[in-house]
Write a protein that holds these residues in place. Structure first.
Motif, mmCIF file in Angstrom:
data_model
loop_
_atom_site.group_PDB
_atom_site.id
_atom_site.type_symbol
_atom_site.label_atom_id
_atom_site.label_comp_id
_atom_site.label_asym_id
_atom_site.label_seq_id
_atom_site.Cartn_x
_atom_site.Cartn_y
_atom_site.Cartn_z
ATOM 1 N N GLY A 110 0.811 -1.213 0.000
ATOM 2 C CA GLY A 110 0.000 0.000 0.000
ATOM 3 C C GLY A 110 0.840 1.257 0.000
ATOM 4 O O GLY A 110 0.565 2.215 -0.745
ATOM 5 N N ASN A 111 1.882 1.282 0.813
ATOM 6 C CA ASN A 111 2.742 2.466 0.875
ATOM 7 C C ASN A 111 3.598 2.616 -0.381
ATOM 8 O O ASN A 111 3.913 3.735 -0.796
ATOM 9 C CB ASN A 111 3.609 2.413 2.130
ATOM 10 C CG ASN A 111 2.839 2.841 3.354
ATOM 11 O OD1 ASN A 111 2.582 4.022 3.583
ATOM 12 N ND2 ASN A 111 2.437 1.866 4.162
ATOM 13 N N LEU A 112 3.955 1.493 -0.983
ATOM 14 C CA LEU A 112 4.675 1.552 -2.251
ATOM 15 C C LEU A 112 3.794 2.179 -3.337
ATOM 16 O O LEU A 112 4.257 2.999 -4.138
ATOM 17 C CB LEU A 112 5.115 0.149 -2.667
ATOM 18 C CG LEU A 112 5.916 0.033 -3.968
ATOM 19 C CD1 LEU A 112 7.198 0.850 -3.893
ATOM 20 C CD2 LEU A 112 6.238 -1.438 -4.259
ATOM 21 N N LEU A 113 2.512 1.813 -3.337
ATOM 22 C CA LEU A 113 1.571 2.421 -4.275
ATOM 23 C C LEU A 113 1.495 3.936 -4.067
ATOM 24 O O LEU A 113 1.458 4.708 -5.024
ATOM 25 C CB LEU A 113 0.175 1.815 -4.090
ATOM 26 C CG LEU A 113 -0.223 0.622 -4.956
ATOM 27 C CD1 LEU A 113 -1.634 0.162 -4.593
ATOM 28 C CD2 LEU A 113 -0.133 0.954 -6.431
ATOM 29 N N CYS A 114 1.472 4.354 -2.793
ATOM 30 C CA CYS A 114 1.434 5.789 -2.501
ATOM 31 C C CYS A 114 2.697 6.486 -3.003
ATOM 32 O O CYS A 114 2.636 7.605 -3.526
ATOM 33 C CB CYS A 114 1.288 6.020 -0.997
ATOM 34 S SG CYS A 114 -0.317 5.549 -0.323
ATOM 35 N N ALA A 115 3.829 5.838 -2.843
ATOM 36 C CA ALA A 115 5.105 6.448 -3.232
ATOM 37 C C ALA A 115 5.203 6.664 -4.736
ATOM 38 O O ALA A 115 5.797 7.635 -5.199
ATOM 39 C CB ALA A 115 6.268 5.585 -2.746
ATOM 40 N N ILE A 116 4.617 5.747 -5.514
ATOM 41 C CA ILE A 116 4.750 5.837 -6.975
ATOM 42 C C ILE A 116 3.474 6.341 -7.651
ATOM 43 O O ILE A 116 3.431 6.432 -8.877
ATOM 44 C CB ILE A 116 5.128 4.463 -7.573
ATOM 45 C CG1 ILE A 116 4.005 3.452 -7.352
ATOM 46 C CG2 ILE A 116 6.443 3.964 -6.987
ATOM 47 C CD1 ILE A 116 4.237 2.103 -8.029
ATOM 48 N N ALA A 117 2.449 6.681 -6.856
ATOM 49 C CA ALA A 117 1.123 7.022 -7.411
ATOM 50 C C ALA A 117 1.218 8.118 -8.476
ATOM 51 O O ALA A 117 1.650 9.237 -8.181
ATOM 52 C CB ALA A 117 0.195 7.467 -6.290
ATOM 53 N N PRO A 118 0.767 7.831 -9.699
ATOM 54 C CA PRO A 118 0.788 8.859 -10.753
ATOM 55 C C PRO A 118 -0.416 9.784 -10.681
ATOM 56 O O PRO A 118 -0.429 10.833 -11.319
ATOM 57 C CB PRO A 118 0.758 8.026 -12.037
ATOM 58 C CG PRO A 118 0.002 6.796 -11.662
ATOM 59 C CD PRO A 118 0.350 6.516 -10.219
ATOM 60 N N ASN A 119 -1.448 9.378 -9.904
ATOM 61 C CA ASN A 119 -2.662 10.179 -9.842
ATOM 62 C C ASN A 119 -3.375 9.937 -8.514
ATOM 63 O O ASN A 119 -2.986 9.060 -7.719
ATOM 64 C CB ASN A 119 -3.599 9.848 -11.019
ATOM 65 C CG ASN A 119 -3.821 8.349 -11.168
ATOM 66 O OD1 ASN A 119 -4.070 7.644 -10.200
ATOM 67 N ND2 ASN A 119 -3.706 7.860 -12.399
ATOM 68 N N MET A 160 -3.317 6.894 -5.460
ATOM 69 C CA MET A 160 -2.921 7.283 -4.109
ATOM 70 C C MET A 160 -3.968 6.835 -3.094
ATOM 71 O O MET A 160 -3.635 6.262 -2.041
ATOM 72 C CB MET A 160 -2.743 8.801 -4.046
ATOM 73 C CG MET A 160 -2.323 9.333 -2.686
ATOM 74 S SD MET A 160 -0.600 8.933 -2.338
ATOM 75 C CE MET A 160 -0.382 9.763 -0.760
ATOM 76 N N LEU A 161 -5.237 7.070 -3.381
ATOM 77 C CA LEU A 161 -6.312 6.661 -2.478
ATOM 78 C C LEU A 161 -6.347 5.142 -2.338
ATOM 79 O O LEU A 161 -6.545 4.612 -1.235
ATOM 80 C CB LEU A 161 -7.650 7.187 -2.987
ATOM 81 C CG LEU A 161 -8.873 6.927 -2.096
ATOM 82 C CD1 LEU A 161 -8.677 7.537 -0.712
ATOM 83 C CD2 LEU A 161 -10.130 7.472 -2.757
ATOM 84 N N LEU A 162 -6.137 4.430 -3.442
ATOM 85 C CA LEU A 162 -6.092 2.969 -3.392
ATOM 86 C C LEU A 162 -4.960 2.501 -2.487
ATOM 87 O O LEU A 162 -5.130 1.566 -1.693
ATOM 88 C CB LEU A 162 -5.914 2.396 -4.802
ATOM 89 C CG LEU A 162 -5.738 0.876 -4.893
ATOM 90 C CD1 LEU A 162 -6.972 0.161 -4.371
ATOM 91 C CD2 LEU A 162 -5.435 0.455 -6.341
ATOM 92 N N GLY A 163 -3.791 3.143 -2.603
ATOM 93 C CA GLY A 163 -2.667 2.776 -1.744
ATOM 94 C C GLY A 163 -2.988 2.971 -0.280
ATOM 95 O O GLY A 163 -2.645 2.134 0.567
ATOM 96 N N ARG A 164 -3.673 4.067 0.055
ATOM 97 C CA ARG A 164 -4.066 4.315 1.444
ATOM 98 C C ARG A 164 -5.040 3.239 1.944
ATOM 99 O O ARG A 164 -4.931 2.767 3.076
ATOM 100 C CB ARG A 164 -4.716 5.693 1.561
ATOM 101 C CG ARG A 164 -3.772 6.850 1.342
ATOM 102 C CD ARG A 164 -2.819 7.032 2.495
ATOM 103 N NE ARG A 164 -3.511 7.529 3.688
ATOM 104 C CZ ARG A 164 -2.950 7.594 4.890
ATOM 105 N NH1 ARG A 164 -1.704 7.181 5.067
ATOM 106 N NH2 ARG A 164 -3.621 8.068 5.913
ATOM 107 N N VAL A 165 -5.980 2.852 1.090
ATOM 108 C CA VAL A 165 -6.953 1.827 1.475
ATOM 109 C C VAL A 165 -6.255 0.481 1.684
ATOM 110 O O VAL A 165 -6.517 -0.228 2.666
ATOM 111 C CB VAL A 165 -8.057 1.709 0.402
ATOM 112 C CG1 VAL A 165 -8.906 0.459 0.634
ATOM 113 C CG2 VAL A 165 -8.935 2.951 0.415
ATOM 114 N N VAL A 166 -5.352 0.117 0.777
ATOM 115 C CA VAL A 166 -4.621 -1.152 0.900
ATOM 116 C C VAL A 166 -3.810 -1.170 2.198
ATOM 117 O O VAL A 166 -3.816 -2.159 2.940
ATOM 118 C CB VAL A 166 -3.707 -1.376 -0.320
ATOM 119 C CG1 VAL A 166 -2.765 -2.549 -0.085
ATOM 120 C CG2 VAL A 166 -4.550 -1.614 -1.569
#
Length: 414
Positions: free
Chosen positions: A92-101, A105-111
């Motif tokens: 989840g935090n990796l998704l936040c770090a690389i989030a292009p939009n 970012m919201l998905l990373g926070r939820v994960v």
């Protein structure tokens, strides 16, 4: 069940430190975003209101995920579950770090949030097995120490790293911390402490919720948290609009509050192992009194500094005892511990909502303190009712010994 010679040994202490590190990483993820919202909003080109969902969406996912994930993993060994939850946290935090939009970012926070409640719920049971029964609440407090330290460091850490290297660097750092915690738990938590409990199947866990004591404890948890965080949600406004502090003062005042959390967590764990119900009643009484006096003296700077520390101390002193109490009442099942985390998050949301209504009604920025005192007062009444009906209260609260013995007996019966 581990041999008595293993309980409380060096391996157990290292295991507790590994759990605390996991709690620290998860706590950082929860708190750090508050100091990064302006940067994230600009970086992803979204409104402040949309960026705010990175906080509220996280909290709602914690409340729902704590029960859902624990139920979905019922009957499985708990150490691999903890490792898997941290893997989810890292992803989840990796998704936040690389989030292009923003949606990514919201998905990373939820994960990342999906692991929060279950980690602390299941982890608290694993922590208890690492120590002698009479130190159960202190073991839970040790695991939650990571969360309290993260509260102290989270916002300034995020702001510092974000200012110097950008907000994405903060999430890269948290991803690294989560990876280290994952390896630490895999290596340092003994297999016997993270096995399957005697009543791990979902149907048996749900039957545990027939206990009145379980529901009373969950209600007291929600009300205690709701009162504290309902007031805490608006402290920045109270400090600047009522007390007269500058906006730049708020950061160090929140550090004072976070230091209170650390102290309260330690004291509450020790007190609960000595006499759990009395510790909970004293803590809730202290919290209600602190909120009331804070509301009356909110215009005083010296008083506000002292009272914001006490707010954190009395508020978090309830955490170790509430978790061991609800799991003991439920016979040691993981779902009860996770439900306690959900109850606290529901309380947070309701408390903040009621505090906001008081401000909207024109009662002023000190009003959430009085609202919080009222909520905690109701929680104190519920806790008093629970204590009178509790069998372990008649034995002097027996927070650790009674609960661990009960779980062991249940394992043997299974």
């Amino acid at each position: 069940m581990a041999p008595s010679t293993q309980l409380g040994g060096g391996g157990g202490q290292f295991g507790l430190l590994a759990l605390a590190l996991g709690g620290f990483g998860i706590g950082l993820t929860e708190f750090v975003i508050a100091g990064l919202l302006p940067q994230v909003s600009r970086g992803l080109d979204v409104s402040t209101a949309a960026a705010g969902w990175l906080i509220s969406g996280y909290a709602l996912t914690v409340a729902a995920g704590a029960i859902a994930v624990t139920a979905a993993t019922a009957g499985r060994p708990q150490k691999p579950i903890l490792v898997g939850l941290l893997a989810l946290f890292v992803a989840g935090n990796l998704l936040c770090a690389i989030a292009p939009n923003y949606p990514t970012m919201l998905l990373g926070r939820v994960v990342a949030a999906l692991c929060h409640g279950s980690f602390f719920g299941i982890g608290s049971l694993v922590a208890r097995r690492l120590v002698p029964p009479e130190r159960a609440s202190r073991a839970v407090a040790m695991m939650f120490a990571g969360l309290t330290v993260a509260n102290v460091l989270g916002v300034p850490f995020g702001a510092l790293v974000g200012e110097r290297w950008g907000w994405r660097a903060t999430f890269w750092a948290i991803t690294g911390i989560g990876s280290v915690a994952l390896v630490a738990i895999a290596v340092l938590v003994p297999g016997w402490a993270g096995g399957t409990s005697g009543r791990a199947d979902l149907r048996s866990q749900l039957r545990s919720f027939r206990s009145t004591q379980v529901w009373l404890t969950l209600t007291a948890t929600a009300l205690g948290y709701g009162g504290m965080f309902g007031a805490f949600s608006y402290l920045a406004y109270t400090f600047t609009e009522v007390t007269g502090f500058s906006a730049t003062d708020v950061a160090w005042l929140l550090v004072v509050y976070g230091t209170g959390l650390v102290v309260g967590n330690i004291a509450g764990g020790r007190g609960a192992d000595h006499n759990r119900d009395v510790t909970l009643l004293v803590s809730l009484t202290g919290l209600a009194a602190t909120l009331t006096v804070f509301g009356l003296l909110a215009s005083s700077r010296p008083a506000s500094v002292i009272l914001v520390f006490l707010l954190g101390a009395f508020g978090f002193a309830t955490v170790p005892g509430m978790i061991t109490r609800v799991t003991d009442a439920a016979g040691g099942v993981p779902l009860a511990a996770s439900a306690n985390v959900s109850a606290s998050n529901v309380g947070n949301a309701v408390g903040a909502w009621l505090g906001g209504l008081a401000i909207s009604a024109g009662w002023g920025y000190a009003a959430p303190l009085f609202v919080g005192a009222g909520i905690v007062g109701v929680g104190l009444g519920v806790m008093g009712w629970a204590a009178r009906g509790s069998t372990d209260s008649a034995r002097g609260g027996g927070g650790g010994a009674g609960g661990a013995t009960g779980e062991a007996a249940e394992v043997q019966r299974s």
